[in-house]
Design an enzyme around this catalytic site. Structure first.
Site, PDB file in Angstrom:
ATOM      1  N   LEU A  44      -0.383   7.160   8.877  1.00 10.45           N
ATOM      2  CA  LEU A  44      -0.560   6.452  10.152  1.00 10.45           C
ATOM      3  C   LEU A  44       0.562   5.452  10.399  1.00 10.45           C
ATOM      4  CD1 LEU A  44      -4.385   5.666  10.021  1.00 10.45           C
ATOM      5  CD2 LEU A  44      -3.248   7.365  11.442  1.00 10.45           C
TER       6      LEU A  44
ATOM      7  N   ASP B 275       0.845 -12.947  10.439  1.00 14.81           N
ATOM      8  CA  ASP B 275       1.628 -11.785  10.867  1.00 14.81           C
ATOM      9  C   ASP B 275       0.940 -11.065  12.023  1.00 14.81           C
ATOM     10  OD1 ASP B 275       3.805 -10.115  10.922  1.00 14.81           O
ATOM     11  OD2 ASP B 275       3.094  -8.821   9.297  1.00 14.81           O
TER      12      ASP B 275
ATOM     13  N   VAL C 142      -0.203   3.354   5.305  1.00 20.53           N
ATOM     14  CA  VAL C 142      -1.578   3.571   5.749  1.00 20.53           C
ATOM     15  C   VAL C 142      -1.784   5.052   6.092  1.00 20.53           C
ATOM     16  CG1 VAL C 142      -3.373   2.870   7.376  1.00 20.53           C
ATOM     17  CG2 VAL C 142      -1.609   1.232   6.686  1.00 20.53           C
TER      18      VAL C 142
ATOM     19  N   PHE D  43       3.050  -4.190   2.987  1.00 21.15           N
ATOM     20  CA  PHE D  43       2.872  -3.962   1.565  1.00 21.15           C
ATOM     21  C   PHE D  43       2.485  -2.546   1.187  1.00 21.15           C
ATOM     22  CE2 PHE D  43       2.455  -8.467   2.139  1.00 21.15           C
ATOM     23  CZ  PHE D  43       3.214  -8.977   1.094  1.00 21.15           C
ATOM     24  N   GLY D  44       2.557  -1.674   2.151  1.00 24.75           N
ATOM     25  CA  GLY D  44       2.207  -0.307   1.789  1.00 24.75           C
ATOM     26  C   GLY D  44       2.055   0.592   2.991  1.00 24.75           C
TER      27      GLY D  44
END
Ligand code: NAG
Ligand code: NAG
Ligand code: NAG
Ligand code: NAG
Ligand code: NAG
Ligand code: NAG
Ligand code: NAG
Length: 831
Positions: free
Chosen positions: A521, A640, A529, A526-527
């Protein structure tokens, strides 16, 4: 008036003009094309028009709508949509295209048909030497002496005889010296300009007030002038597009408005079909009229809907309520929702003995009808009270001017009619007469109520504390019996256990097709999705933390603990997590409409989000953020907030996501300093981006940027089309200063947009992106401002008008992880 300019211009061209004139006189008595005036010896036949000097308006014969009838009228010359603003012979159309207008020997205007009968005429106030008829740039058609340009000396002017339209510079109201009333009256319908029975003017009965009538009945009351506007018309407020004023003295009583930027086109029109008064603004790019505001707004605007001494509260059901201290005159009719008889005092006034009477203060009201009122601008509130108390027919009093501390005295000498309640900063204080004992008793009741409420809250709080005391938040997992216990150290050093559903890695792998690329997605700080589907069909979003991220585990735990505790309809819901070996994952509910940035910045998709949906998103994000800042047990600063962190559910309602970077503050700590700046350029407040200082106000800054992006459909960062690095904030600020903020609005919302609402959003966003955090509102201020119509402070120049700053910061940053199409800064050492 614009007239002045016209004339001076004209002077320069006088010889040429005279030459032309003589030519015309020699050959025909008709006007040449593109002139703004005719003189006594000329005539205006079918097919010829007058065009004002600057080309704004045109005057001539036309047929409205699908009608074949001919009318003599004024319309905009410079816009492609024929919009008539004034009609001379509105009640007396001519059938053939053979009539003409001229100035007769008496100096009056005559519209004459082919047989020579006068269809319509306008009488000159006095006989002039050489009268001319001129169409001014303001849209005013004037008959004046050729040598006299003084508006006071006009022999006749169309602005004195409004039709259905109020143009800038026109006066609505009364010339008290001559008794002339200038009232705007709707056309019967789009094909027939003859006067309908729907009108708008100033009532000079008692204290003057703005009124709309249906026939001779009051229809909507804008109320008396209270210094900042009209009591019942909070939609008319200081704004960057137009100025307005109200003048009331012995000579005249009128309302008028002025456009702040003369290149804008705006009009107010009465519409008989809809029974509304609408303000329109011409949008050049869209080549169409857009509705800015319209009244009446709701049922409570219907004149005296609730009868005497009652209050119309639009959020209540039924909307009519007796004022405190009053009861329905006839309970039976009241119960049948027949409110016409209204309410009467529960305790009769003593009157004979003024010491037994007093006044109860009501706030947030529209002032009652002032037809039987009296005003003294030099009295203060105390004098007003004393004066009112002296006379038993005085039912209420209030300040006549609410500016500042309030001043002046307004008193009511009849039953109180047409009151409504305004919420969120609108409405005024009114002091209503009643028996002192009634006021005392209400106080007593209130005390009792306060005690009861306190008791109830003590019980609720104890219960809450009991459960919190157990420190268990348990979320049942559908797929697993396993639970994850995460330890978290409070600021006090207490231990806290959290229970959260834990998913097998195998389950996740299966759900996401082994993290297949097609299920990806997006990528966050941090990574990555992924979208997934569980065995039972439930769709999930899995955030897989990058193994390389050194801070990963802490961030992960942080996010797990935070999100598990947070429950709000505008926050994305955490379903569980997964920890296995190096793998750390968060499992969220899946949002079918993805993130906001995937829609608003996409030209094709953005049409899905019309204005009401966008406004819903704006309000939802504000409420979600407010919950994080204030209403949740922890005070959380998101740090953020951006369009890609706002997800949309199936109904396009917003959910804030990604708390991985959120920072908790214990107690009422509202600021912090960090040597790790996380966030996204374009959304970061200056004090945060440069000094690493964060607070709820740095989130407010990000919210302000997001708000601008939602209204405009453009990104703040990467906005600049030119070399000057102006970003969206800078662009918005320039438009705001030049009084053309409407140009900021996403053109794809063309007709769905409520301009006054969008304008208010732009105003709020500029307040949010102020340089100084103290000048920014809190999120609770923002929520109130979005939901109300009260006045807003003027924004100062915002921070970060260009994108240059980010390049300076870039050079000093230690590590920048570039993800998606934005840059998320994950490490930044402050100076
Ligand atoms: C003009 O006069 C003629 C003859 O009297 C009549 O038939 C016609 O209806 C009149 N036209 C107008 C517009 O009054
Ligand atoms: C009033 O509004 C309706 C609906 O928008 C429109 O069709 C009609 O033409 C308007 N009436 C006038 C006189 O402009
Ligand atoms: C309209 O504009 C003129 C000059 O621009 C100004 O003097 C006048 O006060 C304005 N009127 C209103 C109602 O704001
Ligand atoms: C006023 O006083 C008179 C006599 O003192 C009494 O009869 C009358 O009822 C009083 N009126 C009111 C409204 O209290
Ligand atoms: C208004 O009130 C002031 C102060 O009480 C008084 O001097 C003045 O005469 C009043 N004006 C009118 C018009 O009643
Ligand atoms: C009370 O006010 C009304 C309305 O202004 C007036 O007609 C009446 O004379 C006043 N009564 C007294 C006693 O001043
Ligand atoms: C008015 O708007 C035009 C463009 O629509 C702009 O060029 C001009 O600068 C504006 N004028 C003022 C005084 O802000």
């Amino acid at each position: 008036m614009d007239n002045q300019d016209n004339q001076s211009l004209k002077k320069n061209h006088l010889p040429l003009f005279l030459l032309l004139l003589s030519k015309i006189l020699l050959f025909s008595q008709h006007v040449s094309s593109e002139t703004d005036s005719i003189s006594m010896s000329q005539q205006l036949p079918e097919g010829k028009t007058l065009v004002s000097q600057g080309g704004s308006f045109e005057f001539g014969f036309f047929s409205p709508g699908s009608s074949e009838n001919r009318y003599l009228g004024i319309w905009y010359h410079n816009i492609p949509v024929r919009t008539a603003v004034w009609v001379a012979n509105r009640a007396n159309p001519v059938k053939e295209k053979s009539s003409m207008l001229h100035i007769n020997n008496e100096g009056n205007l005559d519209l004459v048909n082919q047989n020579g009968s006068v269809i319509w005429s306008a009488k000159s106030t006095k006989k002039a030497q050489s009268p001319i008829l001129q169409l001014l740039e303001s849209g005013n058609l004037v008959l004046r002496d050729e040598t006299d340009q003084d508006p006071e000396q006009f022999l006749w002017q169309s602005f004195d005889y409004p039709c259905d339209t109020l143009l800038p510079g026109m006066k609505l109201g009364w010339d008290l010296k001559t008794g002339l009333e200038r009232r705007v009256t709707a056309w019967k319908n789009g094909d027939d300009p003859s006067p309908g029975d729907f009108s708008w003017g100033i009532s000079i009965l008692g204290v003057p007030q703005v009124m709309m009538w249906k026939g001779s009945d009051e229809f909507y009351r804008g109320g008396p002038w209270i210094g900042i506007g009209f009591s019942g018309a909070p939609e008319l407020k200081t704004n960057p597009l137009f100025e307005f004023k109200f003048v009331s003295n012995n000579d005249e009583v009128y309302y008028t408005f002025n456009l702040t930027n003369k290149s804008m086109i705006s009009r107010v029109v009465m519409n008989q079909t809809l029974l509304t008064r609408q303000r329109y603004i011409w949008i050049q790019d869209a080549k169409s009229w857009r509705l800015y505001a319209s009244v009446p707004r709701d049922n409570c605007d219907s004149y005296s809907l609730c009868g005497p001494n009652s209050n119309c509260i639009i959020a209540d059901s039924p909307v009519c309520q007796c004022l405190t201290g009053f009861e329905p005159k006839s309970q039976q009719s009241w119960d049948m929702m027949d409110w016409t008889q209204g309410c009467i005092l529960t305790d009769k006034l003593s009157c004979n003995d003024t010491s037994k009477d007093g006044f109860m203060k009501f706030s947030g009201l529209k002032y009652p009808d002032t037809s039987h009122s009296w005003v003294n601008q030099s009295m203060n509130l105390n004098q007003c009270r004393d004066e009112c108390l002296k006379n038993c027919s005085c039912k209420a009093y209030a300040n006549s001017d609410v500016r500042g501390e309030g001043s002046g005295c307004l008193m009511w000498f009849s039953e109180l009619q047409d009151i409504r309640q305004f919420s969120g900063g609108g409405g005024q204080d009114v002091y209503i007469r009643m028996k002192s004992s009634a006021i005392g008793r209400r106080g007593h009741n209130m005390n009792l109520a306060v005690i009861l409420i306190s008791l109830a809250s003590v019980i609720v709080v104890s219960l809450v504390l009991y459960f919190i005391g157990k420190r268990i938040i348990s979320l049942r997992a559908k797929n697993t019996e396993k639970k994850l216990l995460v330890e978290k150290h409070d600021d006090e050093g207490d231990k806290e256990d959290l229970e959260l559903p834990i998913f097998d890695l195998a389950t996740i792998v299966k759900a996401t097709g082994d993290f297949s690329f097609s299920n990806k997605l997006g990528e966050g700080g941090f990574g990555t999705v992924y979208m997934g589907t569980l065995a039972d069909g439930q769709e999930i979003a899995v955030k897989r933390l990058s193994r390389s991220s050194g801070q990963g585990l802490n961030e992960f735990k942080n996010e797990v603990i935070l999100i598990a505790k947070l429950q709000h309809r505008n926050l994305v819901k955490l379903l569980g997590c997964c920890i296995q070996g190096d793998e750390k994952m968060l499992v969220y509910e899946y949002m079918p409409n993805k993130s906001l940035d995937s829609i608003i910045f996409d030209h094709a998709k953005s049409k899905v989000l019309d204005w009401s949906k966008r406004f819903n998103i704006i309000c939802g994000v504000a409420r979600g953020l407010l919950y994080l800042h204030q209403d949740s047990r922890l005070r959380i600063i998101h740090r953020d907030l951006k369009a890609s962190n706002v997800l949309l559910d199936s109904e396009l309602s917003p959910k804030i996501s990604d708390f991985g970077m959120a920072k908790t503050c214990g107690g009422d700590q509202t600021e912090g300093n960090t040597n790790r700046v996380v966030g996204t350029y374009g959304y970061m407040a200056p004090e945060y981006a440069i000094h690493g200082l964060f607070s709820v106000k740095s989130d407010v800054f990000s919210y302000g940027v997001l708000l601008l992006e939602i209204v405009s459909g453009k990104k703040n960062r990467g906005f600049s089309q030119s070399k000057n690095y102006i970003n969206l904030i800078g662009h918005a600020w320039i438009l705001w200063k030049e009084n053309r903020p409407l140009e900021l609005i996403d053109p794809c919302m063309e007709n769905s947009c409520d301009l006054s609402e969008a304008l208010r959003c732009i105003h709020i966003s500029l307040l949010c992106v102020q340089q100084n955090p103290e000048d920014r509102p809190t999120m609770s201020n923002v929520v109130v401002m979005l939901g109300s119509e009260g006045p807003l402070p003027q924004p100062k120049e915002p921070a970060f008008l260009t994108e240059k700053y980010s390049f300076e910061v870039d050079s000093s940053s230690k590590q920048i992880s570039s993800s998606t199409n934005e840059i998320s800064v994950t490490m930044l050492e402050p100076r």
